[in-house]
Structure formats: structure tokens, C-alpha cells
Motif scaffolding. Structure first.
Motif, PDB file in Angstrom:
ATOM      1  N   GLY A 126       9.061  14.354  -0.423  1.00  0.00           N
ATOM      2  CA  GLY A 126       9.544  13.492  -1.241  1.00  0.00           C
ATOM      3  C   GLY A 126       9.977  12.065  -0.940  1.00  0.00           C
ATOM      4  N   VAL A 127       9.360  11.454   0.319  1.00  0.00           N
ATOM      5  CA  VAL A 127       9.691  10.329   0.778  1.00  0.00           C
ATOM      6  C   VAL A 127       8.431   9.365   0.185  1.00  0.00           C
ATOM      7  CG1 VAL A 127       9.543   8.798   2.965  1.00  0.00           C
ATOM      8  CG2 VAL A 127      10.797  11.062   2.821  1.00  0.00           C
ATOM      9  N   VAL A 128       8.570   8.169  -0.127  1.00  0.00           N
ATOM     10  CA  VAL A 128       7.675   7.256  -0.343  1.00  0.00           C
ATOM     11  C   VAL A 128       7.360   6.173   0.495  1.00  0.00           C
ATOM     12  CG1 VAL A 128       7.021   5.397  -2.085  1.00  0.00           C
ATOM     13  CG2 VAL A 128       8.044   7.527  -3.020  1.00  0.00           C
ATOM     14  N   GLU A 133       0.832  -1.024  -0.053  1.00  0.00           N
ATOM     15  CA  GLU A 133       0.064   0.221  -0.120  1.00  0.00           C
ATOM     16  C   GLU A 133       0.912   1.280   0.091  1.00  0.00           C
ATOM     17  OE1 GLU A 133      -3.770   1.606   2.488  1.00  0.00           O
ATOM     18  OE2 GLU A 133      -2.770  -0.481   3.141  1.00  0.00           O
ATOM     19  N   LYS A 134       0.770   2.016  -1.218  1.00  0.00           N
ATOM     20  CA  LYS A 134       1.758   2.969  -1.348  1.00  0.00           C
ATOM     21  C   LYS A 134       1.372   4.446  -1.013  1.00  0.00           C
ATOM     22  CE  LYS A 134       2.717   4.647  -5.375  1.00  0.00           C
ATOM     23  NZ  LYS A 134       3.160   4.701  -6.803  1.00  0.00           N
ATOM     24  N   TYR A 135       1.897   5.241  -0.439  1.00  0.00           N
ATOM     25  CA  TYR A 135       1.895   6.659  -0.118  1.00  0.00           C
ATOM     26  C   TYR A 135       3.161   7.467  -0.412  1.00  0.00           C
ATOM     27  CZ  TYR A 135      -1.933   4.820   2.558  1.00  0.00           C
ATOM     28  OH  TYR A 135      -3.310   3.890   2.776  1.00  0.00           O
ATOM     29  N   VAL A 136       2.757   8.786  -1.352  1.00  0.00           N
ATOM     30  CA  VAL A 136       4.042   9.698  -1.487  1.00  0.00           C
ATOM     31  C   VAL A 136       3.630  10.711  -0.705  1.00  0.00           C
ATOM     32  CG1 VAL A 136       4.806  11.258  -3.364  1.00  0.00           C
ATOM     33  CG2 VAL A 136       3.856   8.736  -3.975  1.00  0.00           C
ATOM     34  N   LEU A 137       4.462  11.233  -0.054  1.00  0.00           N
ATOM     35  CA  LEU A 137       4.706  12.389   0.846  1.00  0.00           C
ATOM     36  C   LEU A 137       5.113  13.766   0.070  1.00  0.00           C
ATOM     37  CD1 LEU A 137       5.977  10.818   4.101  1.00  0.00           C
ATOM     38  CD2 LEU A 137       3.621  10.561   3.225  1.00  0.00           C
ATOM     39  N   ILE A 163      -1.076   5.487  11.859  1.00  0.00           N
ATOM     40  CA  ILE A 163       0.350   5.949  12.572  1.00  0.00           C
ATOM     41  C   ILE A 163       0.760   6.866  11.415  1.00  0.00           C
ATOM     42  CG2 ILE A 163       2.451   5.447  13.350  1.00  0.00           C
ATOM     43  CD1 ILE A 163       1.376   2.781  14.498  1.00  0.00           C
ATOM     44  N   LEU A 164       0.934   6.508  10.242  1.00  0.00           N
ATOM     45  CA  LEU A 164       1.574   7.433   9.074  1.00  0.00           C
ATOM     46  C   LEU A 164       0.647   8.667   9.126  1.00  0.00           C
ATOM     47  CD1 LEU A 164       3.187   8.078   6.537  1.00  0.00           C
ATOM     48  CD2 LEU A 164       1.541   6.550   5.469  1.00  0.00           C
ATOM     49  N   THR A 165      -0.749   8.514   9.223  1.00  0.00           N
ATOM     50  CA  THR A 165      -1.497   9.608   9.048  1.00  0.00           C
ATOM     51  C   THR A 165      -1.124  10.752  10.207  1.00  0.00           C
ATOM     52  OG1 THR A 165      -2.990   8.582   7.837  1.00  0.00           O
ATOM     53  CG2 THR A 165      -3.938  10.759   8.804  1.00  0.00           C
ATOM     54  N   ASP A 166      -1.268  10.216  11.474  1.00  0.00           N
ATOM     55  CA  ASP A 166      -0.616  11.010  12.525  1.00  0.00           C
ATOM     56  C   ASP A 166       0.327  11.637  12.500  1.00  0.00           C
ATOM     57  OD1 ASP A 166      -3.486  10.130  13.527  1.00  0.00           O
ATOM     58  OD2 ASP A 166      -2.435   8.554  14.992  1.00  0.00           O
ATOM     59  N   TRP A 167       1.353  11.047  11.987  1.00  0.00           N
ATOM     60  CA  TRP A 167       2.834  11.623  11.931  1.00  0.00           C
ATOM     61  C   TRP A 167       2.661  12.845  10.850  1.00  0.00           C
ATOM     62  CZ3 TRP A 167       5.841  12.234   7.692  1.00  0.00           C
ATOM     63  CH2 TRP A 167       7.244  12.599   8.063  1.00  0.00           C
ATOM     64  N   LYS A 209       2.126  16.674   3.832  1.00  0.00           N
ATOM     65  CA  LYS A 209       1.047  16.139   3.163  1.00  0.00           C
ATOM     66  C   LYS A 209       0.978  14.630   2.418  1.00  0.00           C
ATOM     67  CE  LYS A 209      -0.937  20.757   2.021  1.00  0.00           C
ATOM     68  NZ  LYS A 209      -1.101  21.587   0.748  1.00  0.00           N
ATOM     69  N   ILE A 210       0.148  13.965   2.597  1.00  0.00           N
ATOM     70  CA  ILE A 210       0.067  12.711   1.973  1.00  0.00           C
ATOM     71  C   ILE A 210      -0.569  12.745   0.412  1.00  0.00           C
ATOM     72  CG2 ILE A 210      -0.610  10.314   1.896  1.00  0.00           C
ATOM     73  CD1 ILE A 210      -0.779  10.343   4.895  1.00  0.00           C
ATOM     74  N   ILE A 211       0.211  12.681  -0.529  1.00  0.00           N
ATOM     75  CA  ILE A 211      -0.234  12.931  -1.959  1.00  0.00           C
ATOM     76  C   ILE A 211      -1.136  11.696  -2.348  1.00  0.00           C
ATOM     77  CG2 ILE A 211       0.277  13.754  -4.153  1.00  0.00           C
ATOM     78  CD1 ILE A 211       2.964  14.896  -2.849  1.00  0.00           C
TER      79      ILE A 211
END
Length: 500
Positions: A351-353, A344-348, A487-491, A498-500
Motif C-alpha cells: 500500500g506504499v507508493v 518515476e512511480k512504483y506502487v507496492l 535499491i528499491l527492488t532489492d528491498w 511486490k512492486i505492482i
């Protein structure tokens, strides 16, 4: 259904049993409409309760209580009880339960095109791909697996990969009532060994792979394989189709048992019935040159990683095994949805994936990390742990895998259960000590994930492994809400990323 009819149907199916308190009047007059094995559940009085024995409980105690309270019409037991209620006595109530429930619910699996998927890794992703494709082809499909149960009307969180026999058959019955035409399910090695799928026959059986896992239960890899093999030797319909990945000795051995009804799958052997080569791959998906028997196709899947190509090929083989045209399958393959907690991929915005994955075995972890290393990046950072009260031998192996493939590692907790989390972390650390990889030990999972995200810089990839879709963490004395995605969303919220 009267007890007389029920007993006759069980006898016709070859179930060995004896009876107690089943005189002629009772046989004709007493009905059973439902079956259950959890005494805490509420069911109609016209039910039969199945008493099973576990490590810490004996359902026969609850059976006597239910009988005295007048809450059931009959019992299925391994040992008769001293009470005037119709009783069916068998040697293994857990195995008999599925057959009993299947009869009471009208053998619902006969009204569905049944696809069973087994293997150490890949069951969940393959199942979701199958369900997505079939639904897009307007073949309404139910699901039973690690993440969800879908009866065609409602979707609920799964408690077990393969539920107890009565719950499984009731789920099938609901699928039929809700007009499902097919069912795809993950079939665990535990359920096969324990006979939880008795009463079910499959049109298609899929074998993904076999790697070290569940040895706390099976003891040896040979026993583990024998349990998986039962799906093909015991539960596959006479004219059913087996779909087997043959790129391992286990898969090759299994395929050798079958002849014309077997579809072999490979990324290594072009002689396999289904074979694929990667033409293009990027973070959005993979383009394949696909050979299906003597025909060639170009296929696109919205997944990355060699293991996900296997999963897609298994799904294609399973649906093809139902007799569905390959052109129809490929027409919707590129549209299948992302599987929760599986790559499950998220781009921040920094610049971090970030990739969240359920990988909790050495093989699963290696596949995910190898897939990420295939793409351009700076540092590959992995945060993971290992489950408590489970196979301990895999812990240092997972540490070694992370050490060999990652630039930085955060060892943290998974579901420690009754074990001391620091002990599990130390056992994982043993596999990392001989590597040159930088690592930290942070017991609290939230803190561990935060640390991995804190040290990640632009161009880095962070893999959060081990728990995937799971919504709660199991500790020694309690279960707490904890989901890696949250946890990712909270961080991100706290750090204004932003989570793109």
C-alpha cells in the motif's frame, strides 16, 4: 578534407587563428578526417588533436606525445609546440574545437532541426517528451542530454549533459548518417559559458526556469542567467524561435529581448501565447484546457505535478516552433513514455507508493514534494542528500524545503565526491532543525533508502530524491554501482513485497 580547405572554411566562419608548420605542400597534401580532445581515445591518423587546459591537466603535453608518436596529422593549440607538425593556434581551443569539428564533419547541425533546451530544472523531462512526440510523428529524432545520447542507431549512457565540442559535433554527424531529421538536446550553462556548443545553431531554443544551482561555477545568479541567455542571443538561428516560460522575473526578462519569434509559456498569465489550466489530475496523469495563441484544445499528459505541466508545455511549444500542426502534436501527447528517474512511480503491494526523482536543488525538491502532497496520503517521507564539491549554499535550503513539506525525512548521502558525507548531512540538517518534522541521519544511501521504506506504512508516499537515473555513486576514492531503483527492488525482494 585537406588542411588548405579546412583553414579556408575556418577563415570564412570568422575564426581567428595563426598557423605553424603549414607550408604549401602540407596545405595541399595533408588530410584531416576526424577530431578529438581525449588523448586516451583511438582515432585514425588523419585526425586533428585539440589541446585544452583543465584545472588539473594541460592537453598540450599530450599533444606533443601524440605528434612524436605519429598518431595525428595536425594539432589545434593555444600555445605552439616545438615539433614539425601542422598546428592551428587559437586563443581558446575549447571554443574553437566545436567550430573546427563542425567544419570537418560537414556542419551536421545544418542538416537537422535543432532544439536546444536550457534551464535549471526540467531540461531532461522536456527533452524526452520532445523526442517521444517527434518519433511518434515519424520524425526520427536524436538526443543529447543528461541521461542518454541517441544517434538514431544506438543509445549510450551520457557522460556529460553537453559533451565537448568535438564529441558533440561527431554525435550530430552520426545522427545525420543514421537518417535523423531532428535533434533535441539539453544545453547546460557550463557548456554555454565555455563555448562547447560553438559551431551549432538552433532552430528552437527553450528556457524552462532559473533557480539557485551551479553557483560554485557561476558565482552569482546574474552570471548564471547570462550564461543561459547565450543560447538565445548567440546560438539561435536568425529565423529561429525562442520558447520561454515567463512565470518568473528571469523568464520575463529573457522574453522581453525578443519579439515576433518568441513563444511565451505560462500557467499564470492567460495572455501568454501558450497557457494551460488543470481540469483533472490523478496519479495517472493530468487533463488540461490548453490555449495556443487564439485556439483552444483539451490535452492529456501522462504526468503529474505542476512542474511537469510546464515541461509538457515547453515540449509542445518547441515542436510547434518547428512548424508542426498542434492537432498532430496533441494526438500523441498522451502516449509519451515515462522519463527515467523523473517522478518515476512504483506502487507496492503493502500500500506504499514510491517515487524516484532526480530533484537535487531546492526548487526541484519543492516541486516534487508539492506534487506528491497534492494527492491523498498519510505520511510523506523523503530520503535525500546533496552532492559534494558542489554549491554548498543550497544544502540547508533543501533541508528547510523537506522540513516544511514532509512528515518524515531521512537525510543521507548523494554523491559526496571528495567531501566528508557527514559534513554534508550536517549542513542539510541546519535547515531542518527549526521544523517539527521527524528526521533521521543515515550516511549510507542504501541503508537510508531501506530505512525510509521500512518506516513507510499503507497510504504513505516515499520520495527517493537526488539521484534519479544515476547508476553509480561517486565517493572520495572510488565510484561504486548504486541505483535508487535497484535499491528499491532489492528491498522489496528481501521484504517479500511486490512492486505492482
Amino acid at each position: 578534407m585537406t588542411i588548405k580547405v579546412l583553414l579556408q572554411k575556418l577563415q570564412d566562419l570568422g575564426l581567428n587563428f595563426t598557423t605553424k608548420h603549414c607550408d604549401a605542400r602540407i596545405l595541399e597534401d595533408v588530410n584531416v578526417l576526424d577530431v578529438y580532445s581525449n588523448s586516451r581515445e583511438t582515432h585514425c591518423k588523419e585526425s586533428i588533436f585539440v589541446a585544452t587546459k583543465g584545472l588539473t591537466f594541460d592537453g598540450h603535453v599530450f599533444a606533443l606525445d601524440l605528434a612524436r608518436q605519429g598518431r595525428v596529422n595536425a594539432l589545434l593549440l593555444e600555445t605552439a609546440i616545438d615539433y614539425d607538425i601542422p598546428q592551428i593556434i587559437v586563443s581558446d581551443s575549447r571554443r574553437a574545437m566545436g567550430i573546427l569539428a563542425s567544419v570537418i564533419y560537414g556542419i551536421p547541425s545544418n542538416s537537422l532541426q535543432m532544439i536546444g533546451i536550457t534551464g535549471t530544472n526540467g531540461k531532461t523531462t522536456t527533452s524526452f517528451i520532445v523526442r517521444s512526440i517527434l518519433n511518434k510523428l515519424n520524425i526520427k529524432t536524436g538526443m543529447c542530454g543528461t541521461i542518454i545520447y541517441d544517434d538514431g542507431k544506438k543509445i549510450c549512457h551520457a557522460n556529460h549533459t553537453t559533451p565537448e565540442g568535438c564529441d558533440l559535433q561527431r554525435l550530430f554527424k552520426d545522427m545525420v548518417v543514421n537518417l535523423c531529421k531532428a535533434c533535441v538536446m539539453e544545453v547546460s550553462s557550463h557548456s554555454l559559458a565555455q563555448g562547447r556548443v560553438d559551431g551549432t545553431k538552433y532552430d528552437v531554443a527553450v528556457f524552462t526556469n532559473l533557480t539557485e544551482d551551479h553557483l560554485d561555477f557561476h558565482k552569482t545568479m546574474e552570471n548564471y542567467f547570462e550564461a543561459k541567455k547565450l543560447l538565445f542571443t548567440k546560438y539561435l538561428k536568425t529565423k529561429g524561435t525562442s520558447c520561454i516560460v515567463v512565470d518568473s522575473s528571469w523568464g520575463s526578462s529573457l522574453a522581453n529581448i525578443f519579439s515576433g519569434s518568441c513563444i511565451t509559456i505560462s500557467l499564470q498569465d492567460e495572455a501568454a501565447d501558450i497557457f494551460a489550466k488543470v481540469l483533472e489530475e490523478n496519479t495517472k496523469g493530468t487533463k488540461l484546457a490548453l490555449k495556443v495563441f487564439k485556439s483552444s484544445y483539451i490535452a492529456s499528459i501522462p504526468f503529474v505535478g505542476r512542474h511537469n505541466i510546464y515541461n509538457a508545455l515547453c515540449a509542445i511549444a518547441a515542436i510547434y516552433g518547428l512548424g508542426i500542426d498542434m492537432e498532430r502534436i496533441l494526438s500523441v501527447l498522451s502516449e509519451v513514455e515515462q522519463v527515467p528517474g523523473r517522478l518515476e512511480k512504483y506502487v507496492l503491494s503493502n500500500g506504499v507508493v514510491v517515487v524516484i526523482d532526480f530533484a537535487h536543488t531546492p526548487d526541484g525538491l519543492e516541486k516534487v514534494l508539492a506534487a506528491m502532497n497534492h494527492f491523498s496520503h498519510n505520511n510523506l517521507i523523503c530520503v535525500f542528500g546533496a552532492g559534494g564539491d558542489r554549491d554548498k549554499t543550497k544544502r540547508p535550503i533543501m533541508g528547510s524545503v523537506a522540513g516544511s513539506l514532509c512528515d518524515k525525512v531521512i537525510i543521507t548521502s548523494d554523491n559526496p565526491r571528495s567531501e566528508e558525507p557527514t559534513t554534508i548531512i550536517k549542513e542539510i540538517e541546519e535547515g531542518l532543525k527549526n521544523s517539527n518534522t521527524y528526521y533521521e541521519k543515515i550516511c549510507d544511501r542504501r541503508e537510508g533508502v531501506y530505512r525510509a521504506l521500512d518506516i513507510a506504512k499503507e497510504g504513505d508516499i516515499v520520495v527517493i530524491a537526488g539521484r534519479g537515473h544515476e547508476t553509480h555513486q561517486i565517493l572520495a576514492d572510488k565510484v561504486i554501482p548504486l541505483q535508487d531503483k535497484n535499491i528499491l527492488t532489492d528491498w522489496a525482494r528481501e521484504k517479500c513485497v511486490k512492486i505492482i
